[in-house]
Design an enzyme around this catalytic site. Structure first.
Site, PDB file in Angstrom:
ATOM      1  N   LEU A  40     -45.907  30.137 -14.838  1.00 50.08           N
ATOM      2  CA  LEU A  40     -45.076  31.077 -14.297  1.00 50.08           C
ATOM      3  C   LEU A  40     -44.610  31.891 -15.424  1.00 50.08           C
ATOM      4  O   LEU A  40     -44.284  33.211 -15.048  1.00 50.08           O
ATOM      5  CB  LEU A  40     -43.734  30.284 -13.523  1.00 50.08           C
ATOM      6  CG  LEU A  40     -43.954  30.199 -12.129  1.00 50.08           C
ATOM      7  CD1 LEU A  40     -42.649  29.293 -11.762  1.00 50.08           C
ATOM      8  CD2 LEU A  40     -43.853  31.360 -11.322  1.00 50.08           C
TER       9      LEU A  40
ATOM     10  N   ASP B 269     -52.583  28.379 -11.508  1.00 51.48           N
ATOM     11  CA  ASP B 269     -51.850  29.301 -12.220  1.00 51.48           C
ATOM     12  C   ASP B 269     -52.400  30.740 -12.137  1.00 51.48           C
ATOM     13  O   ASP B 269     -51.591  31.803 -12.290  1.00 51.48           O
ATOM     14  CB  ASP B 269     -52.123  28.877 -13.617  1.00 51.48           C
ATOM     15  CG  ASP B 269     -50.763  27.922 -13.895  1.00 51.48           C
ATOM     16  OD1 ASP B 269     -49.806  27.626 -13.271  1.00 51.48           O
ATOM     17  OD2 ASP B 269     -51.137  27.137 -14.915  1.00 51.48           O
TER      18      ASP B 269
ATOM     19  N   LYS C 181     -29.980  19.504 -26.916  1.00 54.73           N
ATOM     20  CA  LYS C 181     -30.908  18.843 -27.796  1.00 54.73           C
ATOM     21  C   LYS C 181     -31.874  19.429 -28.364  1.00 54.73           C
ATOM     22  O   LYS C 181     -32.904  20.101 -27.489  1.00 54.73           O
ATOM     23  CB  LYS C 181     -31.197  17.379 -27.467  1.00 54.73           C
ATOM     24  CG  LYS C 181     -30.064  16.415 -27.407  1.00 54.73           C
ATOM     25  CD  LYS C 181     -29.306  15.955 -28.585  1.00 54.73           C
ATOM     26  CE  LYS C 181     -28.179  15.221 -28.694  1.00 54.73           C
ATOM     27  NZ  LYS C 181     -27.693  14.949 -29.721  1.00 54.73           N
TER      28      LYS C 181
ATOM     29  N   GLN D  31     -38.230  20.966 -32.079  1.00 58.38           N
ATOM     30  CA  GLN D  31     -38.467  20.875 -33.446  1.00 58.38           C
ATOM     31  C   GLN D  31     -39.724  19.860 -33.839  1.00 58.38           C
ATOM     32  O   GLN D  31     -40.943  20.362 -34.311  1.00 58.38           O
ATOM     33  CB  GLN D  31     -37.352  20.295 -34.365  1.00 58.38           C
ATOM     34  CG  GLN D  31     -36.245  20.845 -34.248  1.00 58.38           C
ATOM     35  CD  GLN D  31     -35.020  20.201 -35.281  1.00 58.38           C
ATOM     36  OE1 GLN D  31     -35.423  19.599 -36.208  1.00 58.38           O
ATOM     37  NE2 GLN D  31     -33.828  20.202 -34.843  1.00 58.38           N
TER      38      GLN D  31
ATOM     39  N   LYS E 190     -30.234  27.798 -35.032  1.00 62.64           N
ATOM     40  CA  LYS E 190     -30.409  26.296 -35.441  1.00 62.64           C
ATOM     41  C   LYS E 190     -32.095  26.065 -34.970  1.00 62.64           C
ATOM     42  O   LYS E 190     -32.657  25.723 -35.919  1.00 62.64           O
ATOM     43  CB  LYS E 190     -29.693  25.332 -34.890  1.00 62.64           C
ATOM     44  CG  LYS E 190     -30.102  23.986 -35.300  1.00 62.64           C
ATOM     45  CD  LYS E 190     -29.129  22.824 -34.683  1.00 62.64           C
ATOM     46  CE  LYS E 190     -29.624  21.468 -34.965  1.00 62.64           C
ATOM     47  NZ  LYS E 190     -28.939  20.343 -34.089  1.00 62.64           N
TER      48      LYS E 190
ATOM     49  N   GLY F 142     -57.436  22.683   5.718  1.00 61.13           N
ATOM     50  CA  GLY F 142     -57.611  21.246   5.089  1.00 61.13           C
ATOM     51  C   GLY F 142     -59.048  20.941   5.485  1.00 61.13           C
ATOM     52  O   GLY F 142     -59.974  21.507   6.014  1.00 61.13           O
TER      53      GLY F 142
ATOM     54  N   CYS G 110     -57.757  28.762   8.495  1.00 56.87           N
ATOM     55  CA  CYS G 110     -59.066  28.128   8.391  1.00 56.87           C
ATOM     56  C   CYS G 110     -59.112  26.910   9.164  1.00 56.87           C
ATOM     57  O   CYS G 110     -59.405  27.323  10.637  1.00 56.87           O
ATOM     58  CB  CYS G 110     -59.043  27.898   6.784  1.00 56.87           C
ATOM     59  SG  CYS G 110     -60.639  27.663   6.262  1.00 56.87           S
TER      60      CYS G 110
ATOM     61  N   GLU H 283     -67.557  18.721  12.038  1.00 54.43           N
ATOM     62  CA  GLU H 283     -67.152  18.077  10.916  1.00 54.43           C
ATOM     63  C   GLU H 283     -66.383  16.740  11.207  1.00 54.43           C
ATOM     64  O   GLU H 283     -66.380  15.728  10.501  1.00 54.43           O
ATOM     65  CB  GLU H 283     -66.164  18.921  10.333  1.00 54.43           C
ATOM     66  CG  GLU H 283     -65.590  18.390   8.872  1.00 54.43           C
ATOM     67  CD  GLU H 283     -64.542  19.295   8.128  1.00 54.43           C
ATOM     68  OE1 GLU H 283     -64.119  20.457   8.657  1.00 54.43           O
ATOM     69  OE2 GLU H 283     -64.216  18.972   7.139  1.00 54.43           O
TER      70      GLU H 283
ATOM     71  N   HIS I  27     -58.173  32.791   4.120  1.00 58.59           N
ATOM     72  CA  HIS I  27     -57.064  32.206   3.448  1.00 58.59           C
ATOM     73  C   HIS I  27     -56.306  33.537   3.025  1.00 58.59           C
ATOM     74  O   HIS I  27     -56.353  33.921   1.861  1.00 58.59           O
ATOM     75  CB  HIS I  27     -57.141  31.301   2.369  1.00 58.59           C
ATOM     76  CG  HIS I  27     -57.617  30.057   2.612  1.00 58.59           C
ATOM     77  ND1 HIS I  27     -56.842  28.907   3.162  1.00 58.59           N
ATOM     78  CD2 HIS I  27     -58.938  29.682   2.943  1.00 58.59           C
ATOM     79  CE1 HIS I  27     -57.610  28.115   3.511  1.00 58.59           C
ATOM     80  NE2 HIS I  27     -58.789  28.235   3.306  1.00 58.59           N
TER      81      HIS I  27
ATOM     82  N   GLU J  14     -53.148  33.851   2.461  1.00 55.78           N
ATOM     83  CA  GLU J  14     -52.128  33.578   1.212  1.00 55.78           C
ATOM     84  C   GLU J  14     -52.621  33.919   0.143  1.00 55.78           C
ATOM     85  O   GLU J  14     -51.615  34.254  -0.811  1.00 55.78           O
ATOM     86  CB  GLU J  14     -51.494  32.180   1.605  1.00 55.78           C
ATOM     87  CG  GLU J  14     -52.870  31.158   0.953  1.00 55.78           C
ATOM     88  CD  GLU J  14     -53.700  30.746   2.199  1.00 55.78           C
ATOM     89  OE1 GLU J  14     -54.031  31.353   3.331  1.00 55.78           O
ATOM     90  OE2 GLU J  14     -54.140  29.407   2.363  1.00 55.78           O
TER      91      GLU J  14
HETATM   92  N1  GLN Z   1     -62.747  21.847   6.881  1.00 51.13           N
HETATM   93  C1  GLN Z   1     -63.073  23.103   7.292  1.00 51.13           C
HETATM   94  C2  GLN Z   1     -64.197  23.612   6.877  1.00 51.13           C
HETATM   95  O1  GLN Z   1     -64.764  23.217   6.148  1.00 51.13           O
HETATM   96  C3  GLN Z   1     -61.783  23.973   7.046  1.00 51.13           C
HETATM   97  C4  GLN Z   1     -61.500  24.298   5.487  1.00 51.13           C
HETATM   98  C5  GLN Z   1     -60.327  24.959   5.328  1.00 51.13           C
HETATM   99  O2  GLN Z   1     -59.266  24.849   5.906  1.00 51.13           O
HETATM  100  N2  GLN Z   1     -60.264  25.424   3.962  1.00 51.13           N
HETATM  101  O3  GLN Z   1     -64.726  24.605   7.673  1.00 51.13           O
END
Ligand code: GLN
Length: 536
Positions: free
Chosen positions: A20, A72, A187, A192, A223, A353, A380, A404, A506, A508
């Protein structure tokens, strides 16, 4: 101007917020009109973080070009306009892999391969590859000074200062100045010692960032300066803040950007920080509140959904709204049922996930949101669970699933694409990085984006099974985003609901506080609308 380098190291403890701090320095330099880029050097031996457990290591951040990197890099992109790629993050594992490959090829002509100079040269080469397009490259060294793994990296940046020549490199060291409640004083000894460890390996820091709870007095700064051999105005208070977006403003108030320019001998105009001030003002003075439920597996660790949490905050900032994120464990949801855990939420989000655990809970969450008209955002895996819920509830495809989670399912509505079948090695078979996506006219998605074509980042193996597109479509599930060829479903939305959208990518990863992502902005808007339409 040729590229100058800032090297950021950390001492005393990990988790002081080096990423950050680096990102905030980048933001300040950008606000003065300088072009910046970043690099994160990770001393661990994994070749990349793609295979690392997000529980231990936090989120895997995905770049435009499909690199799986340290979180990061997410901070760097959120705080600046820099676009990160494969070359902006590397590890000890990667360095050794390259050197050993060269050795096997005979590139070293019979020499003995050693840490100095072969490993350090490889590190330096990768750092220097940043030079060219930017004014300042900020290079962050992972870990803390004194770690065995970090030594070749520190040796490499030590050498770089003389390689680059006078006033082209600046060393910034982030350290801790603890406040002792019992004696009521701060402190300086840990700082140091940390600087002493740096100087022992030949690095004299130019600037110290002191992470602390309270502003440091002039006397304390003097200091620290005396004992650590830095200028008094080079001791900067990195005080704890409420919102991470305050850090650039705080650093400026402490004179950090001015000092960096002095060390590097650069002239610029005054920084333009109005936009950051506006973001901080909005974050501190929200007019509204919403509660979003996030249903997932790793929910106990906010770090593993770093970008997602930030993107929700950005969506809040855009709506002058505080976003309370309630983490809901999907396995608990499976046991206790949606009514017990999802009541009172203004919006529900199921994030990405991997793995079977808790999957039924996520499917339940999507069903609940659909039936109760709660705004639903599936990302996803979250989109995949929403599709499974519609297949089971509305299309009467009993036991529909993703192959899956249930390889024997009679209705694999989510499946591997043909060319992937048979490929099982982990870490190499994913669809990674940015792909184009065409939006369906007049859809919710195209209204939100205000565009016909977008590019978003992916990290997954499975896809919507095209064999089920029609049957799902007949129940109101529109594929509102498709790959340009039309083969891959990238966005779905369910009609007859105020806001029910899932995306295979994604979003985000591309949201910024100064430029909130449209999907998060609109999801929070819908959650807010849902809240105000409900009886109090
Ligand atoms: N497990 C799922 C896939 O591989 C979703 C992956 C995820 O959400 N990034 O398609």
């Amino acid at each position: 101007m040729h590229t100058k380098f800032i090297f950021i190291t950390g001492g005393v403890l990990s988790s002081l917020g080096k990423g950050l701090a680096s990102a905030s320095i980048g933001a300040l330099l950008e606000s003065r009109g300088l072009r910046v880029t970043f690099q994160k050097l990770d001393p661990y031996i994994n070749v990349d973080p793609g295979t690392m457990n997000p529980f231990q290591h936090g989120e895997v951040f995905v770049t435009e070009d499909g690199a799986e990197t340290d979180l990061d890099l997410g901070h760097y992109e959120r705080f600046t306009h820099a676009v990160m790629s494969k070359k902006n993050n590397f590890t000890t594992g990667k360095v050794y892999e390259t050197v050993i490959r060269k050795e096997r090829r005979g590139d070293y002509l019979g020499k003995t391969i050693q840490v100095i100079p072969h490993i350090t040269d490889e590190i330096k080469q990768r750092v220097l590859a940043l030079a060219g397009e930017v004014d300042i490259a900020l290079v962050e060294i992972g870990g803390t000074v004194g770690d065995i793994e970090g030594q070749p990296f520190l040796e490499a940046i030590r050498q770089l200062k003389s390689d680059l020549g006078g006033r082209n490199a600046c060393y910034i060291h982030l350290t801790l100045v603890p406040y002792m409640k019992t004696s009521g004083e701060v402190k300086t000894k840990p700082t140091q010692h940390s600087v002493k460890a740096l100087r022992e390996i030949g690095i004299q820091p130019d600037i110290l960032l002191c992470r602390t709870e309270k502003f440091l007095s002039k006397e304390i700064k003097a200091k620290i300066a005396l004992f650590c051999n830095v200028d008094a105005d080079a001791v900067i208070t990195a005080k704890d803040v409420e919102s991470i977006y305050e850090v650039p403003l705080l650093f400026h108030q402490e004179g950090l950007d001015g000092k960096i320019l002095e060390v590097l001998n650069i002239w610029t105009g005054a920084p333009r920080l109005e936009k950051w001030e506006e973001v901080v003002h909005r974050a501190r003075n929200p007019k509204h509140d919403v509660t979003v439920g996030m249903v997932g597996k790793y929910v106990s660790l906010a770090e593993s959904y770093k970008s997602l949490n930030e993107a929700l905050t950005h969506g809040g900032i855009a709506n002058e709204c505080r976003v309370d994120i309630r983490f809901i464990d999907s396995e608990e949801l499976e046991q206790k049922g949606p009514d017990a855990l999802l009541g009172g939420l203004d919006g529900i989000l199921v994030p990405g996930g991997f793995g079977t655990r808790g999957i039924e809970g996520k499917i339940l969450a999507a069903s609940h949101a659909r039936k109760k008209e709660v705004p639903f955002f599936g990302i996803c895996l979250g989109m995949q669970t929403a599709i499974i819920s519609i297949a089971r509830d509305l299309c009467r495809l009993d036991r529909a699933n993703s192959s899956e989670f249930d390889p024997e399912t009679p209705y694999p509505v989510i499946d591997l694409m043909h060319e992937q079948v048979g490929v099982t090695a982990k870490g190499a078979t994913m669809r990674l990085g940015a792909y184009p996506c065409s939006l369906l006219k007049d859809s919710l998605a195209s209204r939100i984006y205000g565009a016909e074509e977008i590019r978003e980042r992916h990290r997954h193996r499975y896809e919507v099974n095209n064999a089920f597109r029609d049957v799902l479509g007949r129940q109101g599930l529109a594929a509102s985003g498709l790959s340009p060829s039309g083969d891959l479903v990238e966005i779905v939305e369910w009609k007859g609901h105020p806001w029910f959208l899932g995306c295979q990518f994604h979003p985000e990863f591309k949201s910024r506080p100064l430029d909130p992502h449209p999907l998060f902005r609109d999801f929070i808007r819908a959650a807010l609308e849902n809240r105000s339409s409900r009886p109090a």
